[in-house]
Design a protein around this motif. Structure first.
Motif, PDB file in Angstrom:
ATOM      1  N   ARG A  95     -28.666  16.452  -1.638  1.00 27.25           N
ATOM      2  CA  ARG A  95     -27.503  15.580  -1.801  1.00 27.25           C
ATOM      3  C   ARG A  95     -26.532  15.730  -0.623  1.00 27.25           C
ATOM      4  N   HIS A  96     -26.451  16.927  -0.045  1.00 21.83           N
ATOM      5  CA  HIS A  96     -25.597  17.105   1.132  1.00 21.83           C
ATOM      6  C   HIS A  96     -26.126  16.288   2.313  1.00 21.83           C
ATOM      7  N   PHE A  97     -27.433  16.145   2.416  1.00 19.67           N
ATOM      8  CA  PHE A  97     -28.013  15.299   3.458  1.00 19.67           C
ATOM      9  C   PHE A  97     -27.780  13.827   3.130  1.00 19.67           C
ATOM     10  N   ASP A  98     -27.962  13.461   1.852  1.00 17.53           N
ATOM     11  CA  ASP A  98     -27.830  12.057   1.450  1.00 17.53           C
ATOM     12  C   ASP A  98     -26.439  11.498   1.740  1.00 17.53           C
ATOM     13  N   ILE A  99     -25.417  12.331   1.509  1.00 16.25           N
ATOM     14  CA  ILE A  99     -24.049  11.834   1.667  1.00 16.25           C
ATOM     15  C   ILE A  99     -23.539  11.987   3.097  1.00 16.25           C
ATOM     16  N   GLY A 100     -24.306  12.662   3.946  1.00 20.85           N
ATOM     17  CA  GLY A 100     -23.925  12.778   5.349  1.00 20.85           C
ATOM     18  C   GLY A 100     -23.148  14.025   5.695  1.00 20.85           C
ATOM     19  N   TYR A 101     -23.036  14.976   4.752  1.00 27.02           N
ATOM     20  CA  TYR A 101     -22.372  16.234   5.064  1.00 27.02           C
ATOM     21  C   TYR A 101     -23.150  17.012   6.121  1.00 27.02           C
ATOM     22  N   VAL A 102     -24.482  16.997   5.966  1.00 27.57           N
ATOM     23  CA  VAL A 102     -25.352  17.723   6.893  1.00 27.57           C
ATOM     24  C   VAL A 102     -26.153  16.705   7.704  1.00 27.57           C
ATOM     25  N   PRO A 103     -26.181  16.824   9.034  1.00 24.44           N
ATOM     26  CA  PRO A 103     -26.923  15.871   9.866  1.00 24.44           C
ATOM     27  C   PRO A 103     -28.418  15.887   9.545  1.00 24.44           C
ATOM     28  N   ALA A 104     -29.054  14.731   9.705  1.00 24.02           N
ATOM     29  CA  ALA A 104     -30.487  14.605   9.420  1.00 24.02           C
ATOM     30  C   ALA A 104     -31.334  15.476  10.332  1.00 24.02           C
ATOM     31  N   SER A 105     -30.780  15.911  11.463  1.00 24.52           N
ATOM     32  CA  SER A 105     -31.525  16.752  12.399  1.00 24.52           C
ATOM     33  C   SER A 105     -31.743  18.167  11.870  1.00 24.52           C
ATOM     34  N   GLN A 106     -31.000  18.541  10.818  1.00 21.50           N
ATOM     35  CA  GLN A 106     -31.135  19.885  10.261  1.00 21.50           C
ATOM     36  C   GLN A 106     -32.298  19.937   9.263  1.00 21.50           C
ATOM     37  N   SER A 107     -32.698  21.140   8.895  1.00 23.68           N
ATOM     38  CA  SER A 107     -33.819  21.340   7.974  1.00 23.68           C
ATOM     39  C   SER A 107     -33.328  21.430   6.534  1.00 23.68           C
TER      40      SER A 107
END
Length: 514
Positions: free
Chosen positions: A341-353
């Protein structure tokens, strides 16, 4: 960035450092650069602050600096688990015990704001509560043909708007300085965060909007139990005056009085936390200033009473789902869900694992399970969060800043009421019920209705789009000296065809929820 706002920023930093503001921060849990900055700031700390650890003069300093600084102090006052019990006690006076402005000014303010209807407010008391933005008086409302009522009259402090503008100018200056000289701070988007807080504070300076907020929340919670708010007397409302029903209650920080009234503090803490989550997740509209000065316990029912709706938070369906899934993921120890969910909302960049971030979330979540609030060091948890945000280049979502700040406030108040509070157990009924509803038939039907509504709206725009296309064609033909040749006619038909295909595609995507 004006010289004046920059000067005020440095002046504020000096005053805060002198009065011991930086001594209450959990320096050992912060990154090295922030620890270094705090150690430098503490070099100018007053000798008696360093010797005793008491920061009682900080209240007066924050009040002189302005309302934005007072709000920050109010938040710290609810978190003895972070700043320490002594500092929290010293700062608690910011919650509703600020020096009032001259009460002899009140009749003139009411006359100017309410006109002839000001005369209906009689027996106006001395200030019963004074905060950074406004103060409250008890009065009797004598409306024609009605039984007299006891009411609360909230009046803005004279000149508070000017003080607020000076505050925000300084905060903008600080945000821009941080972005200029600290590239690492840019991912936190400090200017956007200040802009969000600026907007919410501007709304707080118009009490007509606060009255509307009370009205909207009353509609949302009309069938709820355990949480009460006042009613608005609209005839006695103006930009700088708000009149509501008087709410009798025990201040929520007065634990001795709550115990003497036979109120179960554990149940009260649960009602507070669950009500906040219900408002945020179910309604997307929540009280964003729930410090102890704004909260009371009803001695008859044991319900939570909330006042002061100047700062309200609003989040959309997507953000509500994010909050629910994050909480539910921690409750069920589904750390993969939390990470995703942190990836979905943009908190964590997609480049991270996602896998690596899941591991980091697990390192925070696992030590919290099976522990009561008294066993958890929030300072250490915040330190872990600082490390993780830096490691994974996490970005700030400004629209969630008020929600996060409010959760810190509410959790702090609930922990003070019940040091053995198990946050996950208390949250599960609200979060689980909402998720099950959203995943069930009712939620699916509501989603379908929403998609259909958006599709109908898109279809309704089709005639306008076609008319605009025809107008464009007519204007083009008028500009030509001769009728369009076959090539031009084919080009125009192709453009219209492409426009039609685009419109149909958009409608299909709306219907399918894409």
């Amino acid at each position: 960035m004006s010289i004046g706002s920059t000067f005020r920023l440095f002046h504020a930093g000096w005053v805060l450092a002198r009065e011991g503001a930086f001594s209450v921060l959990p320096a050992e849990s912060l990154p090295p650069m922030m620890r270094f900055g705090i150690s430098m700031a503490r070099l100018v700390e007053r000798r008696d602050v360093r010797k005793t650890g008491s920061i009682e003069r900080l209240n007066a300093a924050l009040h002189k600096l302005g309302p934005s600084y007072v709000k920050f102090g109010q938040t710290l006052a609810t978190r003895p688990d972070i700043v320490g019990a002594q500092a929290a006690a010293d700062l608690s006076g910011l919650q509703d015990r600020m020096p009032p402005f001259d009460p002899t000014l009140v009749p003139g303010i009411l006359d100017l704001a309410l006109g002839p209807k000001a005369a209906q407010l009689t027996e106006i008391s001395e200030p019963v509560a004074a905060a950074s933005i406004a103060q409250v008086h008890k009065a009797k409302l004598r409306a024609p043909g009605e039984v007299p009522k006891i009411v609360a009259v909230k009046v803005l402090r004279p000149g508070v708007a000017e003080r607020f503008r000076a505050d925000t100018d300084s905060l903008y200056a600080g945000a821009r300085l941080a972005e200029t000289f600290s590239p690492a701070s840019r991912r936190l988007r400090p200017t956007e965060v200040v802009r969000t807080l600026d907007h919410s504070m501007r709304l707080e300076l118009d009490l007509r909007l606060e009255a509307a907020a009370i009205s909207e929340m009353a509609e949302n919670i009309r069938n709820d139990e355990g949480f009460r708010i006042p009613d608005v007397h609209w005839d006695q409302v103006a930009q700088n005056v708000l009149t509501t029903t008087w709410m009798d209650g025990i201040p929520i920080r007065d634990h001795a009085a709550i115990d003497a009234a036979g109120i179960d503090r554990k149940a009260l803490a649960a009602k507070l936390l669950q009500s906040f989550l219900r408002h945020a997740i179910r309604d997307g509209y929540f009280h964003a200033d729930m410090h102890p000065g704004n909260l009371f316990a009803d001695p008859r029912s044991g319900d939570v009473i909330a006042v002061d709706f100047g700062i309200m938070g609003r989040i959309g369906k997507f953000e509500r789902r994010f909050l629910a899934d994050i909480l539910y993921g921690f409750i069920t120890r589904n750390y993969r869900l939390v990470a995703q969910r942190h990836f979905d909302i943009g908190y964590v960049p997609a480049s991270q694992s996602v896998d690596d971030f899941t591991l980091a979330i697990r390192s925070i979540g696992e030590p919290l399970h099976g522990r009561t609030a008294a066993d958890i060091s929030m300072a250490k948890v915040l330190g872990q969060l600082f490390t993780i945000t830096d490691l994974f280049d996490m970005q700030t979502r400004p629209e969630l800043v008020l929600l996060q700040k409010s959760m810190v406030l509410v959790e702090g108040v609930a922990r003070n009421l019940d040091p053995n509070l198990d946050i996950w157990t208390v949250a599960e009924p609200v979060v689980g019920e909402w998720i099950r509803r959203e995943e069930g038939p009712v939620g699916r039907i509501e989603d379908l209705v929403g998609h259909a509504s958006r599709a109908a709206e898109a279809l309704g725009r089709v005639p306008t789009l076609l008319a605009q296309a025809e107008l464009t064609m007519a204007e083009h033909r008028a500009m030509m000296r001769r009728p369009p040749d076959r090539l031009m006619r084919g080009t125009l038909l192709a453009v219209l065809g492409a426009a039609f295909v685009l419109i149909v595609t958009l409608i299909v995507r709306v219907v399918l929820g894409g």
